[in-house]
Design an enzyme around this catalytic site. Structure first.
Site: not given
Ligand SMILES: *Cc1c(COP(=O)(O)O)cnc(C)c1O
Length: 411
Positions: A75, A129, A201, A226
């Site tokens: 973990r 988001y 973010d 992403k």
């Molecule tokens: C997709 C996304 C997230 C979340 O990511 P996941 O891996 O899908 O949980 C957070 N912030 C932004 C801007 C995103 O586009």
């Protein structure tokens, strides 16, 4: 070699003086240690739950809160996760360390839970988001943490919202769906003056196009799902902490039992090696398509930070080293059926959530459904495009046919 300007629009930083190596070199070399790779190029998958010790004394010696780089129990990770975490830290000059999570949302939740306590107030950008909004309005609210939403274009004006209970400011720049660029340095300055923690973010820009820690942000978050992964096949998130900020994040994440799987971390490392190259192509193609859309009579407005018509474009030109491949455009009139006619018939764009993969995507988005602090009126339906690595002319021809279908239904 510093980072070079990749967007033609506006002024941008041409080099970062103190950079010793360029971004492409950095993403290739980052996080690879001889003791983890043993001759293999990329750190391989170390799967583990149990770790065996030679004797009781060794078992006792390896325990402790900070087990980064030290095998202890599955973990707490293995070299596979440490390699990617270190690589992401190396991409953010001035950062202390990075923790990986099984998704971007898990990363956002752990970062906020490591900072906020009952009675605290969070300032959250209104263009965030949507799942971040759900976290604030759901779990955080239940824990007695209140959230105030603010205008993405507030800049230094954020100081007026900071009150006695304000503990953290969460930014996302550019914003989800609508791409307003925030004045991160001005917000960071106001936060520092009041002892408030900042989070960003940074999924859209990645550290290659916006170095958050260098700009004074305390925690920078990526949905690695992403661009880091880049192939639409893994869920993964990260939080990179500024100097002195990591211990709290690590301890909270350990208490929450957070761990990204070694296989997913390995795919993240594998994706990272080509991220700079992919981003260049995403950027070029997306800009070409955004500029083409601007010339079309069916399009009222293109929301792309590298275009002067995008709110906060001057900040983008000042602060970012380049753009990525995600943007939106507003249609000239029409409704749900006309928008669906455009999207449904596309040959090279999939219809699906997420972005940052090699393939193009198109979805209808309705930002006005989520906003509470600001009510932008776009006066037409909005389509969000993720521009993949296909030939750009094929994508433009596809969209041209889509706009014809849109016009036919709109009338
Ligand atoms: C997709 C996304 C997230 C979340 O990511 P996941 O891996 O899908 O949980 C957070 N912030 C932004 C801007 C995103 O586009």
């Amino acid at each position: 070699m510093g980072r070079h300007p990749r967007c033609a629009e506006g002024d941008r930083p041409v080099s970062d003086g103190h950079d010793k190596i360029g971004d492409a070199t950095r993403v290739v070399a980052a996080g690879r240690r001889a003791e983890w790779t043993a001759g293999v190029v990329n750190t391989p998958v170390w799967r583990a739950s149990t770790i065996l010790y030679d004797n009781v004394a060794e078992l006792r010696a390896r325990a402790g809160r900070d087990t980064h780089h030290r095998l202890f129990y599955g973990r707490r990770g293995t070299p596979t996760q440490w390699s990617l975490a270190d690589a992401l830290t190396e991409l953010e000059p001035g950062a202390e360390a990075t923790f990986l999570y099984p998704s971007g949302v898990a990363a956002i939740a752990a970062a906020l839970l490591s900072i906020l306590s009952p009675g605290d107030e969070l300032l959250l950008v209104d263009s965030t988001y949507d799942p971040t909004r759900s976290l604030a309005n759901g779990l955080l609210k239940r824990l007695g943490i209140t959230t105030r939403y603010y205008d993405p274009l507030i800049g230094a004006g954020i100081a007026d919202l900071i009150g006695e209970r304000t503990k953290a400011i969460f930014m996302e720049s550019p914003g989800s769906l609508t791409f307003e660029v925030q004045d991160v340095p001005a917000i960071v300055a106001a936060a520092k003056a009041h002892g408030v923690v900042t989070l960003l973010d940074n999924t859209w820009a990645t550290p290659l196009n916006f170095r958050a820690i260098e700009r004074g942000v305390d925690y920078t978050i990526l949905a690695c799902t992403k661009y880091v992964v880049g192939h639409s096949d893994v869920m993964l998130g990260s939080v990179t902490a500024a100097a002195g900020r990591f211990a709290k994040l690590r301890d909270t994440s350990h208490q929450l039992g957070q761990i990204a799987s070694p296989d997913d971390a390995w795919l993240g490392s594998r994706g990272l090696r080509t991220m700079q190259l992919r981003l260049e192509r995403h950027e070029q193609s997306a800009l070409a398509i955004a500029r083409w859309l601007e010339t079309r009579p069916e399009v009222a407005r293109v929301l792309h930070p590298a275009l002067p018509s995008c709110p906060g474009h001057d900040l983008f030109a000042r602060d970012f080293a380049g753009a990525s491949g995600l943007f939106s455009f507003v249609l000239q009139g029409g409704g749900e059926a006309a928008r669906a006619a455009l999207i449904d018939g596309l040959d090279h764009f999939g219809i699906g959530y997420s972005w940052g993969g090699f393939e193009s995507l198109a979805i209808p988005v309705d930002p006005e459904k989520y906003r509470t602090a600001t009510k932008p009126d776009f006066a037409g339906p909005i389509v969000r495009l993720q521009i993949g690595l296909e030939d750009v002319n094929d994508l433009i021809a596809d969209l041209e046919r889509g706009l014809a279908r849109f016009s036919a239904v709109r009338g």
